[in-house]
Design a protein around this motif. Structure first.
Motif, PDB file in Angstrom:
ATOM      1  N   GLY A 133       0.788  -1.229   0.000  1.00 36.76           N
ATOM      2  CA  GLY A 133       0.000   0.000   0.000  1.00 36.76           C
ATOM      3  C   GLY A 133       0.813   1.268   0.000  1.00 36.76           C
ATOM      4  O   GLY A 133       0.492   2.200   0.724  1.00 36.76           O
ATOM      5  N   VAL A 134       1.855   1.331  -0.792  1.00 37.41           N
ATOM      6  CA  VAL A 134       2.595   2.589  -0.886  1.00 37.41           C
ATOM      7  C   VAL A 134       1.654   3.662  -1.399  1.00 37.41           C
ATOM      8  O   VAL A 134       1.631   4.783  -0.904  1.00 37.41           O
ATOM      9  N   GLU A 135       0.871   3.305  -2.383  1.00 37.14           N
ATOM     10  CA  GLU A 135      -0.066   4.260  -2.962  1.00 37.14           C
ATOM     11  C   GLU A 135      -1.004   4.810  -1.900  1.00 37.14           C
ATOM     12  O   GLU A 135      -1.218   6.012  -1.809  1.00 37.14           O
ATOM     13  N   ALA A 136      -1.571   3.900  -1.113  1.00 34.33           N
ATOM     14  CA  ALA A 136      -2.521   4.331  -0.085  1.00 34.33           C
ATOM     15  C   ALA A 136      -1.860   5.326   0.856  1.00 34.33           C
ATOM     16  O   ALA A 136      -2.436   6.368   1.193  1.00 34.33           O
ATOM     17  N   GLU A 137      -0.646   5.026   1.241  1.00 34.71           N
ATOM     18  CA  GLU A 137       0.063   5.909   2.161  1.00 34.71           C
ATOM     19  C   GLU A 137       0.307   7.279   1.532  1.00 34.71           C
ATOM     20  O   GLU A 137       0.058   8.311   2.149  1.00 34.71           O
ATOM     21  N   ARG A 138       0.756   7.264   0.314  1.00 35.11           N
ATOM     22  CA  ARG A 138       1.035   8.524  -0.375  1.00 35.11           C
ATOM     23  C   ARG A 138      -0.230   9.351  -0.549  1.00 35.11           C
ATOM     24  O   ARG A 138      -0.224  10.563  -0.394  1.00 35.11           O
TER      25      ARG A 138
END
Lengths: 173, 173
Positions: A133-138
């Motif tokens: 979930g890098v995207e979610a974090e960003r």
DNA sequence: TGATTCGTTCGGCTTGAACCGAACAGAGCG
DNA sequence: CGCTCTGTTCGGTTCAAGCCGAACGAATCA
């Protein structure tokens, strides 16, 4: 008007022309605003044509833009027949606030909404596991940032220039 | 990357494309910044070409602009041979501050100086008598406004986003 | 040393903005 | 009712910006 005054006026107007460009307006907009800024009476389009040298159509278009942005005001009401007359909004802080309100705040709001929408289409599926979930974090990061900026702009456009200055000067970290 | 994540990422990047336009940058700038914003590692120009679909020359030019403005950073230093690699500045507040510092403050300063210069060429001759001095009055007004704005921007760009928000929220009129 | 890869620069194409002149529509005045 | 004056709108021109492909110099690798 004295010779000196004329020269000084012209210098200032040239400055305004340049400023207009920096803030994404045309040079003509800067000049027309400048002429109105110094005018003692409201000016009609033919008068602006005469004092700026621009074509009538240009003046018509530019005054519409300037009115929309809030830099000048249109007084079609009071006497003088059919003539539409313009005056400059000389309280620059009002203009700044308008811009923030109309453009910056609006942009922040739109983007913020779009980010939340994107985030929503993510959270439902991803759920608890935060793997991959890098995207979610960003996206979360970005959403928070936009929320902050939005609030700041909102608070700022509620204060007068003097109040804002006061708030900043008296703030103790 | 999951399907959902991909969709969400694309949505956000499209938002950034649009924001870029609002703030006077090109769409390509928005997209390139967006791709870098989500990237976990620094990206080189060929990688950006592949991920954005823009031509190499475009990426080269746009990255230069973005670097100058402070939206992305260039890491030519550490290993990886000749490759230049870029990362996004994700602390948006820093970007805002940079823009204020580089563009707004600079513009205010230039115009302020120009106005004072115009005023000086006026005050010497006009002197004590204030007759016929609409221009002088208007110019004085404008100078004071610019001085105020300059100071406000100066104070703002000295604070973090949290501090600014705090200053505004805790201010009692 | 060739061969390749990377980043920049240059010329060209396309699109949009700024501005102009001319044509137009409406209001006031003779 | 003409005539004039006002403001808007419409096509056209010019010019800058965005983007592309090709050419180029520099550095790396075989």
């Amino acid at each position: 008007m004295s010779e000196d005054a004329e020269v000084a006026r012209e210098r200032v107007i040239e400055s305004l022309e340049q400023s207009a460009e920096v803030y994404g307006l045309s040079r003509s907009a800067g000049r027309i605003y400048g002429v109105l800024y110094f005018a003692t009476d409201p000016l009609s389009i033919p008068e602006l044509v005469e004092r700026t040298g621009y074509a009538k159509s240009t003046v018509s278009n530019v005054t519409r833009t300037l009115t929309r942005v809030g830099l000048i005001r249109r007084r079609s009401s009071d006497g003088g027949g059919r003539r539409v007359r313009f005056t400059a909004e000389r309280e620059v802080w009002f203009i700044v606030q308008d811009v923030f309100q109309q453009y910056v705040y609006r942009e922040l709001q739109t983007t913020h909404r779009e980010i939340r929408r994107a985030e929503r289409g993510l959270g439902d599926a991803g759920g608890a596991d935060d793997a991959g979930g890098v995207e979610a974090e960003r996206i979360r990061e970005l959403r928070e940032t936009y929320a902050d900026l939005r609030e700041i702009v909102e608070l700022v456009s509620d204060l007068s220039a003097a109040e804002l200055r006061d708030a900043l000067e008296s703030y103790e970290r």
